[in-house]
Design an enzyme around this catalytic site. Structure first.
Site, PDB file in Angstrom:
ATOM      1  N   SER A  53       0.847  -1.189   0.000  1.00  0.00           N
ATOM      2  CA  SER A  53       0.000   0.000   0.000  1.00  0.00           C
ATOM      3  C   SER A  53       0.880   1.235   0.000  1.00  0.00           C
ATOM      4  CB  SER A  53      -0.879   0.008   1.257  1.00  0.00           C
ATOM      5  OG  SER A  53      -1.485   1.270   1.402  1.00  0.00           O
ATOM      6  N   SER A  54       0.307   2.353  -0.445  1.00  0.00           N
ATOM      7  CA  SER A  54       1.082   3.605  -0.497  1.00  0.00           C
ATOM      8  C   SER A  54       1.393   4.119   0.904  1.00  0.00           C
ATOM      9  CB  SER A  54       0.277   4.676  -1.236  1.00  0.00           C
ATOM     10  OG  SER A  54      -0.954   4.912  -0.564  1.00  0.00           O
ATOM     11  N   CYS A  55       0.722   3.567   1.931  1.00  0.00           N
ATOM     12  CA  CYS A  55       0.968   4.073   3.288  1.00  0.00           C
ATOM     13  C   CYS A  55       2.284   3.555   3.866  1.00  0.00           C
ATOM     14  CB  CYS A  55      -0.197   3.722   4.213  1.00  0.00           C
ATOM     15  SG  CYS A  55      -0.209   2.019   4.698  1.00  0.00           S
TER      16      CYS A  55
ATOM     17  N   TYR B  37      -0.226  -1.112  10.343  1.00  0.00           N
ATOM     18  CA  TYR B  37      -0.555  -1.674   9.023  1.00  0.00           C
ATOM     19  C   TYR B  37       0.618  -1.476   8.055  1.00  0.00           C
ATOM     20  CZ  TYR B  37      -3.181  -1.742   4.525  1.00  0.00           C
ATOM     21  OH  TYR B  37      -3.639  -1.972   3.249  1.00  0.00           O
TER      22      TYR B  37
ATOM     23  N   LYS C 120       2.974  -4.252   6.056  1.00  0.00           N
ATOM     24  CA  LYS C 120       3.144  -4.245   4.601  1.00  0.00           C
ATOM     25  C   LYS C 120       4.618  -4.140   4.214  1.00  0.00           C
ATOM     26  CE  LYS C 120      -1.059  -4.677   3.207  1.00  0.00           C
ATOM     27  NZ  LYS C 120      -1.450  -5.812   2.360  1.00  0.00           N
TER      28      LYS C 120
ATOM     29  N   HIS D 205     -12.780   3.330   3.832  1.00  0.00           N
ATOM     30  CA  HIS D 205     -11.956   4.433   3.336  1.00  0.00           C
ATOM     31  C   HIS D 205     -12.853   5.611   2.958  1.00  0.00           C
ATOM     32  CE1 HIS D 205      -9.037   1.073   2.754  1.00  0.00           C
ATOM     33  NE2 HIS D 205      -8.207   2.012   3.162  1.00  0.00           N
TER      34      HIS D 205
HETATM   35  N1  LIG Z   1      -8.679  -0.631  -0.457  1.00  0.00           N
HETATM   36  C1  LIG Z   1      -7.663   0.169  -0.654  1.00  0.00           C
HETATM   37  O1  LIG Z   1      -7.810   1.403  -0.769  1.00  0.00           O
HETATM   38  C2  LIG Z   1      -6.279  -0.394  -0.762  1.00  0.00           C
HETATM   39  C3  LIG Z   1      -6.025  -1.766  -0.589  1.00  0.00           C
HETATM   40  N2  LIG Z   1      -4.730  -2.224  -0.707  1.00  0.00           N
HETATM   41  C4  LIG Z   1      -4.414  -3.643  -0.505  1.00  0.00           C
HETATM   42  O2  LIG Z   1      -5.165  -4.457  -1.388  1.00  0.00           O
HETATM   43  C5  LIG Z   1      -5.453  -5.715  -0.763  1.00  0.00           C
HETATM   44  C6  LIG Z   1      -6.940  -5.968  -0.779  1.00  0.00           C
HETATM   45  O3  LIG Z   1      -7.598  -4.867  -0.213  1.00  0.00           O
HETATM   46  P1  LIG Z   1      -9.205  -4.764  -0.361  1.00  0.00           P
HETATM   47  O4  LIG Z   1      -9.661  -5.653  -1.458  1.00  0.00           O
HETATM   48  O5  LIG Z   1      -9.536  -3.320  -0.395  1.00  0.00           O
HETATM   49  O6  LIG Z   1      -9.689  -5.371   1.033  1.00  0.00           O
HETATM   50  P2  LIG Z   1     -11.073  -6.078   1.387  1.00  0.00           P
HETATM   51  O7  LIG Z   1     -11.263  -5.866   2.830  1.00  0.00           O
HETATM   52  O8  LIG Z   1     -12.127  -5.681   0.419  1.00  0.00           O
HETATM   53  O9  LIG Z   1     -10.749  -7.638   1.133  1.00  0.00           O
HETATM   54  C7  LIG Z   1      -9.822  -8.294   1.961  1.00  0.00           C
HETATM   55  C8  LIG Z   1      -9.958  -9.764   1.744  1.00  0.00           C
HETATM   56  O10 LIG Z   1      -9.027 -10.418   2.579  1.00  0.00           O
HETATM   57  C9  LIG Z   1      -9.653 -11.569   3.095  1.00  0.00           C
HETATM   58  N3  LIG Z   1      -9.148 -11.857   4.438  1.00  0.00           N
HETATM   59  C10 LIG Z   1      -9.006 -10.994   5.467  1.00  0.00           C
HETATM   60  N4  LIG Z   1      -8.546 -11.654   6.554  1.00  0.00           N
HETATM   61  C11 LIG Z   1      -8.416 -12.964   6.185  1.00  0.00           C
HETATM   62  C12 LIG Z   1      -8.005 -14.145   6.839  1.00  0.00           C
HETATM   63  N5  LIG Z   1      -7.645 -14.130   8.120  1.00  0.00           N
HETATM   64  N6  LIG Z   1      -7.997 -15.305   6.149  1.00  0.00           N
HETATM   65  C13 LIG Z   1      -8.379 -15.339   4.854  1.00  0.00           C
HETATM   66  N7  LIG Z   1      -8.766 -14.261   4.157  1.00  0.00           N
HETATM   67  C14 LIG Z   1      -8.791 -13.088   4.830  1.00  0.00           C
HETATM   68  C15 LIG Z   1     -11.154 -11.319   3.151  1.00  0.00           C
HETATM   69  O11 LIG Z   1     -11.800 -12.556   2.910  1.00  0.00           O
HETATM   70  P3  LIG Z   1     -13.372 -12.855   3.245  1.00  0.00           P
HETATM   71  O12 LIG Z   1     -14.145 -11.837   2.460  1.00  0.00           O
HETATM   72  O13 LIG Z   1     -13.581 -14.274   2.736  1.00  0.00           O
HETATM   73  O14 LIG Z   1     -13.526 -12.716   4.738  1.00  0.00           O
HETATM   74  C16 LIG Z   1     -11.349 -10.304   2.025  1.00  0.00           C
HETATM   75  O15 LIG Z   1     -11.810 -10.934   0.876  1.00  0.00           O
HETATM   76  C17 LIG Z   1      -4.864  -5.633   0.632  1.00  0.00           C
HETATM   77  O16 LIG Z   1      -3.584  -6.234   0.642  1.00  0.00           O
HETATM   78  C18 LIG Z   1      -4.746  -4.134   0.876  1.00  0.00           C
HETATM   79  O17 LIG Z   1      -3.699  -3.866   1.792  1.00  0.00           O
HETATM   80  C19 LIG Z   1      -3.677  -1.388  -0.978  1.00  0.00           C
HETATM   81  C20 LIG Z   1      -3.899  -0.031  -1.139  1.00  0.00           C
HETATM   82  C21 LIG Z   1      -5.207   0.549  -1.051  1.00  0.00           C
HETATM   83  C1  LIG Z   2      -5.296   3.206   1.388  1.00  0.00           C
HETATM   84  C2  LIG Z   2      -4.830   3.851   2.684  1.00  0.00           C
HETATM   85  O1  LIG Z   2      -5.941   4.233   3.464  1.00  0.00           O
HETATM   86  C3  LIG Z   2      -5.642   4.663   4.767  1.00  0.00           C
HETATM   87  O2  LIG Z   2      -5.121   5.940   4.732  1.00  0.00           O
HETATM   88  P1  LIG Z   2      -5.995   7.191   4.336  1.00  0.00           P
HETATM   89  O3  LIG Z   2      -5.893   7.383   2.882  1.00  0.00           O
HETATM   90  O4  LIG Z   2      -5.608   8.336   5.232  1.00  0.00           O
HETATM   91  O5  LIG Z   2      -7.443   6.694   4.762  1.00  0.00           O
HETATM   92  P2  LIG Z   2      -8.914   7.214   4.541  1.00  0.00           P
HETATM   93  O6  LIG Z   2      -9.316   6.914   3.131  1.00  0.00           O
HETATM   94  O7  LIG Z   2      -9.712   6.599   5.639  1.00  0.00           O
HETATM   95  O8  LIG Z   2      -8.869   8.813   4.826  1.00  0.00           O
HETATM   96  C4  LIG Z   2      -8.381   9.697   3.871  1.00  0.00           C
HETATM   97  C5  LIG Z   2      -8.718  11.110   4.303  1.00  0.00           C
HETATM   98  O9  LIG Z   2     -10.137  11.310   4.134  1.00  0.00           O
HETATM   99  C6  LIG Z   2     -10.660  11.985   5.287  1.00  0.00           C
HETATM  100  N1  LIG Z   2     -12.090  11.679   5.444  1.00  0.00           N
HETATM  101  C7  LIG Z   2     -13.090  12.604   5.358  1.00  0.00           C
HETATM  102  N2  LIG Z   2     -14.295  12.022   5.589  1.00  0.00           N
HETATM  103  C8  LIG Z   2     -14.032  10.703   5.809  1.00  0.00           C
HETATM  104  C9  LIG Z   2     -14.906   9.597   6.099  1.00  0.00           C
HETATM  105  O10 LIG Z   2     -16.131   9.731   6.245  1.00  0.00           O
HETATM  106  N3  LIG Z   2     -14.280   8.372   6.227  1.00  0.00           N
HETATM  107  C10 LIG Z   2     -12.932   8.214   6.090  1.00  0.00           C
HETATM  108  N4  LIG Z   2     -12.397   6.971   6.226  1.00  0.00           N
HETATM  109  N5  LIG Z   2     -12.072   9.261   5.844  1.00  0.00           N
HETATM  110  C11 LIG Z   2     -12.645  10.485   5.697  1.00  0.00           C
HETATM  111  C12 LIG Z   2      -9.790  11.453   6.415  1.00  0.00           C
HETATM  112  O11 LIG Z   2      -9.890  12.328   7.527  1.00  0.00           O
HETATM  113  C13 LIG Z   2      -8.407  11.465   5.768  1.00  0.00           C
HETATM  114  O12 LIG Z   2      -7.867  12.766   5.806  1.00  0.00           O
HETATM  115  C14 LIG Z   2      -4.634   3.840   5.513  1.00  0.00           C
HETATM  116  O13 LIG Z   2      -5.121   3.695   6.802  1.00  0.00           O
HETATM  117  C15 LIG Z   2      -4.377   2.575   4.784  1.00  0.00           C
HETATM  118  O14 LIG Z   2      -5.493   1.744   4.848  1.00  0.00           O
HETATM  119  C16 LIG Z   2      -4.003   2.846   3.404  1.00  0.00           C
HETATM  120  O15 LIG Z   2      -3.085   2.287   2.887  1.00  0.00           O
END
Ligand SMILES: NC(=O)C1=CN([C@@H]2O[C@H](COP(=O)(O)OP(=O)(O)OC[C@H]3O[C@@H](n4cnc5c(N)ncnc54)[C@H](OP(=O)(O)O)[C@@H]3O)[C@@H](O)[C@H]2O)C=CC1
Ligand SMILES: C[C@H]1O[C@H](OP(=O)(O)OP(=O)(O)OC[C@H]2O[C@@H](n3cnc4c(=O)[nH]c(N)nc43)[C@H](O)[C@@H]2O)[C@@H](O)[C@@H](O)C1=O
Length: 311
Positions: free
Chosen positions: A108-110, A137, A141, A180
């Protein structure tokens, strides 16, 4: 990667995993292995070892993880570190034990320093302190991408890492506490419009900047990297463009058609001021995103809120 290769998509029910399965099927890869977390808890090493011994996948996309927004990361700090370490250690070790040909790890970008120069290049990793709200987190990563590198150094394993920016798209998490920002805003403005609410509350000051990539573009980039990238270094995956949270709020408000007030709750954390990725490495590898943010938001809003109720 042969069309009949056995491909394991870990986390297939998630937003990214679902997009990966769609993209692989679209490209005629039909031998795709999946398990839900109920069928296979990837934190359980014995269960993971047994699964890999039985299925012997040739390729692995590791998209399973404990994932959430800024508040979830800052609330469940131990879970975000421990779960993600266990999941990635078990899957990467089992992949090595069963001679997986290639594995793609999703970071992830974080992972980058809170105040890294912008746009962020991959080499800025570990050059400064992390953002506090998602440090657990991010550390997990970083450990995952470093484990991939270490297996390559010690054993010649072809394990690659992609570092996506903030993602959105079908199958996103719409829980208002744990999601998010983009899915949260879509739901908040939709429900405010439906209920004729006078005001929508958003978090933070609105001044942080974020970059957003549609998950279908990410899946396309991951397939491109699996097919063509064999390097040790992680690869940033993004659009190379960002906007302020306030601009995002206004974009979502206008897409939904909400006409009430917006209140910024500055008691909620802003997180990293900016995390715009330098995507030149991916551009040099011949890939660029296709779905613009306004178009992507319109499509996601229609799919998630105008065709069926959100679960
Ligand atoms: N969403 C975002 O903005 C970003 C996501 N990523 C990365 O992308 C990847 C996927 O993220 P995203 O699709 O958004 O996440 P989701 O939460 O939508 O999906 C996560 C998946 O992981 C599975 N999972 C979680 N815990 C377990 C476990 N203990 N055993 C087996 N499976 C598990 C879940 O399975 P089930 O549904 O069967 O419970 C689910 O399908 C991650 O590595 C995340 O860090 C990176 C940058 C940004
Ligand atoms: C993908 C990245 O996502 C996470 O980082 P993040 O980008 O900071 O996460 P975020 O999407 O939750 O917030 C982005 C911004 O948005 C603002 N904000 C406003 N209103 C709402 C609101 O209603 N919900 C949320 N969640 N944020 C809000 C919030 O205050 C912040 O300034 C990592 O933990 C990690 O998971 C990671 O890798």
């Amino acid at each position: 990667m042969e069309k009949n290769a056995k491909i394991y998509v870990a986390g297939h029910r998630g937003m990214v995993g679902g997009a990966l399965v769609r993209r692989l099927q679209q490209a005629s890869y039909q031998n795709i292995v999946t398990r839900t977390s109920k069928e296979l808890d990837l934190r359980n090493k014995e269960a993971v070892d047994a699964f890999f011994a039985e299925e012997k996948p040739e390729y692995v996309f590791l998209a399973a993880a404990k994932v959430g927004g800024i508040l979830a990361n800052n609330t469940y700090r131990a879970d975000f570190l421990l779960d993600n370490l266990q999941i990635q250690n078990n899957v990467i070790q089992a992949s090595f034990d069963q001679d997986v040909k290639k594995l793609l790890f999703l970071g992830s970008s974080c992972i980058y320093p809170k105040m890294a120069p912008q746009p962020i290049k991959e080499e800025y990793l570990l050059t400064g302190p992390l953002e506090a709200t998602n440090e657990p987190y991010a550390l997990a990563k970083i450990a995952g991408l470093k484990l991939c590198e270490a297996f390559r150094d010690q054993h010649g394993s072809n394990y690659i890492s992609a570092m996506p920016t903030n993602l959105y798209g079908p199958g996103d998490n719409y829980d208002l506490q744990n999601s998010h920002v983009l899915p949260a805003l879509l739901r908040k403005f939709h429900e405010a419009k439906e209920n004729n609410a006078l005001e929508v509350e958003v978090w933070g000051t609105g001044t942080p900047r974020r970059e957003f990539l549609h998950v279908d573009d990410l899946a396309d980039a991951c397939l491109h990297l699996m097919l063509h990238y064999n390097g040790k270094e992680p690869v940033n995956v993004g659009t190379g463009e960002d906007l302020t949270i306030r601009e995002l709020v206004e974009l979502v408000r206008d897409t939904v058609g909400y006409e009430g007030n917006i209140r910024f709750d500055t008691d909620k954390p802003d997180g990293t001021p900016r995390k715009l990725l330098d995507v030149s490495k991916l551009a040099d590898a011949g890939w660029k995103y296709k779905i613009s943010l306004p178009e992507g938001i319109r499509e996601v809003y229609k799919e998630a809120f105008q065709s069926a109720p959100v679960a």
